[in-house]
Design a protein around this motif. Structure first.
Motif, PDB file in Angstrom:
ATOM      1  N   VAL A  71       0.864  -1.178   0.000  1.00  0.00           N
ATOM      2  CA  VAL A  71       0.000   0.000   0.000  1.00  0.00           C
ATOM      3  C   VAL A  71       0.899   1.227   0.000  1.00  0.00           C
ATOM      4  O   VAL A  71       1.782   1.360   0.861  1.00  0.00           O
ATOM      5  N   VAL A  72       0.717   2.102  -0.973  1.00  0.00           N
ATOM      6  CA  VAL A  72       1.501   3.335  -1.055  1.00  0.00           C
ATOM      7  C   VAL A  72       0.625   4.500  -0.628  1.00  0.00           C
ATOM      8  O   VAL A  72      -0.466   4.709  -1.180  1.00  0.00           O
ATOM      9  N   ALA A  73       1.078   5.239   0.371  1.00  0.00           N
ATOM     10  CA  ALA A  73       0.364   6.433   0.824  1.00  0.00           C
ATOM     11  C   ALA A  73       0.631   7.543  -0.183  1.00  0.00           C
ATOM     12  O   ALA A  73       1.716   8.120  -0.202  1.00  0.00           O
ATOM     13  N   MET A  74      -0.342   7.838  -1.022  1.00  0.00           N
ATOM     14  CA  MET A  74      -0.171   8.796  -2.116  1.00  0.00           C
ATOM     15  C   MET A  74      -0.804  10.135  -1.756  1.00  0.00           C
ATOM     16  O   MET A  74      -2.027  10.257  -1.685  1.00  0.00           O
ATOM     17  N   SER A  75       0.039  11.137  -1.537  1.00  0.00           N
ATOM     18  CA  SER A  75      -0.452  12.467  -1.172  1.00  0.00           C
ATOM     19  C   SER A  75      -0.800  13.312  -2.384  1.00  0.00           C
ATOM     20  O   SER A  75      -1.406  14.369  -2.253  1.00  0.00           O
ATOM     21  N   GLY A  76      -0.384  12.873  -3.565  1.00  0.00           N
ATOM     22  CA  GLY A  76      -0.582  13.671  -4.770  1.00  0.00           C
ATOM     23  C   GLY A  76       0.640  14.471  -5.155  1.00  0.00           C
ATOM     24  O   GLY A  76       0.654  15.129  -6.193  1.00  0.00           O
ATOM     25  N   GLN A 119      -8.366  12.052   2.502  1.00  0.00           N
ATOM     26  CA  GLN A 119      -9.032  13.358   2.539  1.00  0.00           C
ATOM     27  C   GLN A 119      -9.060  13.765   4.007  1.00  0.00           C
ATOM     28  O   GLN A 119      -9.728  13.135   4.822  1.00  0.00           O
ATOM     29  N   LEU A 120      -8.297  14.815   4.351  1.00  0.00           N
ATOM     30  CA  LEU A 120      -8.080  15.120   5.761  1.00  0.00           C
ATOM     31  C   LEU A 120      -8.889  16.294   6.300  1.00  0.00           C
ATOM     32  O   LEU A 120      -9.057  16.407   7.507  1.00  0.00           O
ATOM     33  N   TYR A 121      -9.345  17.181   5.440  1.00  0.00           N
ATOM     34  CA  TYR A 121     -10.053  18.342   5.973  1.00  0.00           C
ATOM     35  C   TYR A 121     -11.050  18.851   4.954  1.00  0.00           C
ATOM     36  O   TYR A 121     -11.170  18.297   3.864  1.00  0.00           O
ATOM     37  N   GLY A 174      -7.649  19.148  -2.326  1.00  0.00           N
ATOM     38  CA  GLY A 174      -8.481  18.621  -3.394  1.00  0.00           C
ATOM     39  C   GLY A 174      -7.721  18.371  -4.677  1.00  0.00           C
ATOM     40  O   GLY A 174      -7.883  17.324  -5.310  1.00  0.00           O
ATOM     41  N   GLN A 175      -6.891  19.307  -5.112  1.00  0.00           N
ATOM     42  CA  GLN A 175      -6.101  19.124  -6.326  1.00  0.00           C
ATOM     43  C   GLN A 175      -5.140  17.956  -6.163  1.00  0.00           C
ATOM     44  O   GLN A 175      -4.875  17.214  -7.117  1.00  0.00           O
ATOM     45  N   ASP A 176      -4.611  17.784  -4.951  1.00  0.00           N
ATOM     46  CA  ASP A 176      -3.669  16.695  -4.713  1.00  0.00           C
ATOM     47  C   ASP A 176      -4.349  15.338  -4.850  1.00  0.00           C
ATOM     48  O   ASP A 176      -3.748  14.386  -5.356  1.00  0.00           O
ATOM     49  N   ILE A 177      -5.586  15.234  -4.396  1.00  0.00           N
ATOM     50  CA  ILE A 177      -6.328  13.985  -4.542  1.00  0.00           C
ATOM     51  C   ILE A 177      -6.532  13.681  -6.026  1.00  0.00           C
ATOM     52  O   ILE A 177      -6.373  12.545  -6.476  1.00  0.00           O
ATOM     53  N   HIS A 178      -6.850  14.714  -6.789  1.00  0.00           N
ATOM     54  CA  HIS A 178      -7.007  14.562  -8.243  1.00  0.00           C
ATOM     55  C   HIS A 178      -5.694  14.120  -8.872  1.00  0.00           C
ATOM     56  O   HIS A 178      -5.669  13.211  -9.734  1.00  0.00           O
ATOM     57  N   ASP A 179      -4.582  14.729  -8.460  1.00  0.00           N
ATOM     58  CA  ASP A 179      -3.274  14.374  -9.014  1.00  0.00           C
ATOM     59  C   ASP A 179      -2.905  12.933  -8.685  1.00  0.00           C
ATOM     60  O   ASP A 179      -2.339  12.216  -9.522  1.00  0.00           O
ATOM     61  N   HIS A 212      -6.632   2.704  -6.926  1.00  0.00           N
ATOM     62  CA  HIS A 212      -6.460   3.884  -6.073  1.00  0.00           C
ATOM     63  C   HIS A 212      -7.732   4.143  -5.286  1.00  0.00           C
ATOM     64  O   HIS A 212      -8.831   4.094  -5.830  1.00  0.00           O
ATOM     65  N   TYR A 213      -7.571   4.375  -3.995  1.00  0.00           N
ATOM     66  CA  TYR A 213      -8.721   4.626  -3.124  1.00  0.00           C
ATOM     67  C   TYR A 213      -8.514   5.937  -2.366  1.00  0.00           C
ATOM     68  O   TYR A 213      -7.391   6.270  -1.970  1.00  0.00           O
ATOM     69  N   VAL A 214      -9.606   6.672  -2.179  1.00  0.00           N
ATOM     70  CA  VAL A 214      -9.595   7.886  -1.367  1.00  0.00           C
ATOM     71  C   VAL A 214     -10.413   7.607  -0.109  1.00  0.00           C
ATOM     72  O   VAL A 214     -11.575   7.205  -0.195  1.00  0.00           O
ATOM     73  N   LEU A 215      -9.800   7.806   1.050  1.00  0.00           N
ATOM     74  CA  LEU A 215     -10.454   7.541   2.324  1.00  0.00           C
ATOM     75  C   LEU A 215     -10.755   8.856   3.028  1.00  0.00           C
ATOM     76  O   LEU A 215      -9.876   9.721   3.135  1.00  0.00           O
ATOM     77  N   ASP A 216     -11.981   9.011   3.510  1.00  0.00           N
ATOM     78  CA  ASP A 216     -12.387  10.221   4.219  1.00  0.00           C
ATOM     79  C   ASP A 216     -11.976  10.106   5.680  1.00  0.00           C
ATOM     80  O   ASP A 216     -12.611   9.421   6.467  1.00  0.00           O
TER      81      ASP A 216
END
Length: 389
Positions: free
Chosen positions: A30-35, A59-61, A76-81, A93-97
């Motif tokens: 699992v790679v922690a991808m910040s964007g 997604q942190l804030y 937000g842009q980083d999640i898109h990247d 790729h997964y985005v976790l709230d």
């Protein structure tokens, strides 16, 4: 440089570059991808080597604030990247709230620390309480063999188990922000970029992989603090926190007024608005209860004894097994390690004696421990008070 060379910390008898005795295809990461470019390169590097890579972004804030903010991680842009990079290299790729977790574990303490007169480092708490705790648990739930990040630090297999070491490039080293990594977490974590000579190598790899983030600027601010305006964030979290008060000298004489203790930090000189005194004045202490900012000459900032709490020890023997250790310590992220004596005063408390007094030592900052004659990180703790010797 070859991609494999960046994995040089793996044991020599390991089958793959991450230290597992099996093929990359059988190793889930699992790679922690910040964007950003760093974690994106890690994901691409491991995917190219044939690992079973899963990208996860947090997604942190607040989504609206995230979309509007530039130059910070987890926006937000980083999640898109991050999503675009995952698509480019062909990995899920997964985005976790994690917004609620982040607010409770990081932002609330950030506000409370400032209200208490401390100068916190929320990026350390984020690594400790969110990325290396909750996200790491998620990685285990996904049956991962390990979790990889884009941090510039090295994990080295030592005689007593995994050790934490400074990055090969001192200018990129992030060990100050990762001192609270526990031995159990370190066993599961991998840092593929720690052995790179400099950041230009990372960007060159990003360009070779065809990643759109190859030229993306590095994050500069704390992600939830727009434009470095700490006070406005604290006032939003704690209405009324910016109440005005007095600026006093060390004898208690009023020399000025301030617009909130939360706007000041130990060692600060600029922006005090107290010109006309016999010598330059610096913030030497904060008294939130009395709503006072205490100032004094530069000499009053010198500190040689630093009490430390919440110690995380990464040495081979028990922390309190040795009464006194000669080590190097870093009391600010922007400073180099300096010689010191570490004395355990309890299982997780210590007193650090700086052989040469330092200025601007502030409660709430981290005091990170290093080998005196090498790159190894022995952990560290949080500065809880300061006094001159």
């Amino acid at each position: 440089m070859t991609v494999a060379a960046s994995m040089s910390d793996a044991p020599l008898d390991a089958v793959n570059s991450l230290g597992f005795a099996k093929s990359p295809a059988e190793t889930r990461v699992v790679v922690a991808m910040s964007g950003g470019v760093d974690s994106s390169v890690v994901a691409a590097m491991l995917a190219e080597q044939g690992y079973d890579v899963i990208g996860v972004t947090l997604q942190l804030y607040d989504h609206g604030a995230a979309l509007a903010k530039k130059g910070a991680c987890c926006a937000g842009q980083d999640i898109h990247d991050a999503r675009r990079v995952a698509e480019r290299i062909g990995v899920p790729h997964y985005v976790l709230d994690y917004e609620n977790k982040f607010r409770e574990a990081v932002m609330e303490e950030f506000a409370e620390s400032y209200l208490g007169g401390a100068t916190p480092v929320p990026c350390i708490r984020c690594n400790e309480r969110v990325k290396f705790r909750d996200l790491l648990a998620t990685a285990r739930d996904l049956d991962a063999d390990c979790m990889a990040t884009g941090h510039y630090i090295r994990r080295v297999d030592g005689a007593a188990g995994p050790e934490l070491h400074m990055a090969a490039d001192p200018s990129r080293d992030q060990s100050y922000f990762l001192f609270s990594t526990t031995p159990e977490q370190l066993d599961f974590l991998r840092f593929p970029l720690g052995g790179l000579a400099n950041k230009s190598e990372t960007r060159a790899l990003a360009a070779r992989y065809g990643l759109a983030v190859a030229d993306k600027p590095d994050s500069q601010d704390i992600c939830f603090v727009p434009n470095g305006d700490y006070a406005s964030v604290i006032e939003k979290l704690r209405p009324g926190a910016g109440e005005p008060g007095e600026i006093v000298d060390q004898a208690g004489n009023v020399v000025g007024a301030h617009q909130g203790v939360i706007r000041y930090t130990v060692g600060q000189r600029r922006g005090l608005g107290i010109g006309g005194l016999a010598e330059p004045m610096y913030v030497v202490r904060l008294d939130p209860a009395a709503r006072q900012v205490i100032v004094g000459p530069k000499s009053a900032l010198a500190t040689s004894i630093v009490p430390v709490g919440e110690v995380n020890w990464l040495g081979d023997e028990a922390f309190d097994a040795v009464p006194e250790r000669h080590i190097a310590v870093r009391v600010r992220s922007t400073r180099l390690p300096v010689p010191a004596i570490l004395r355990a005063t309890g299982r997780r408390t210590a007193e650090v004696e700086l052989l040469d007094p330092e200025e601007g030592v502030s409660p709430g900052q981290a005091c990170v421990f290093y080998a005196l004659d090498g790159s190894r990180v022995f952990g560290g703790g949080w500065i809880v008070a300061r006094r001159s010797k």
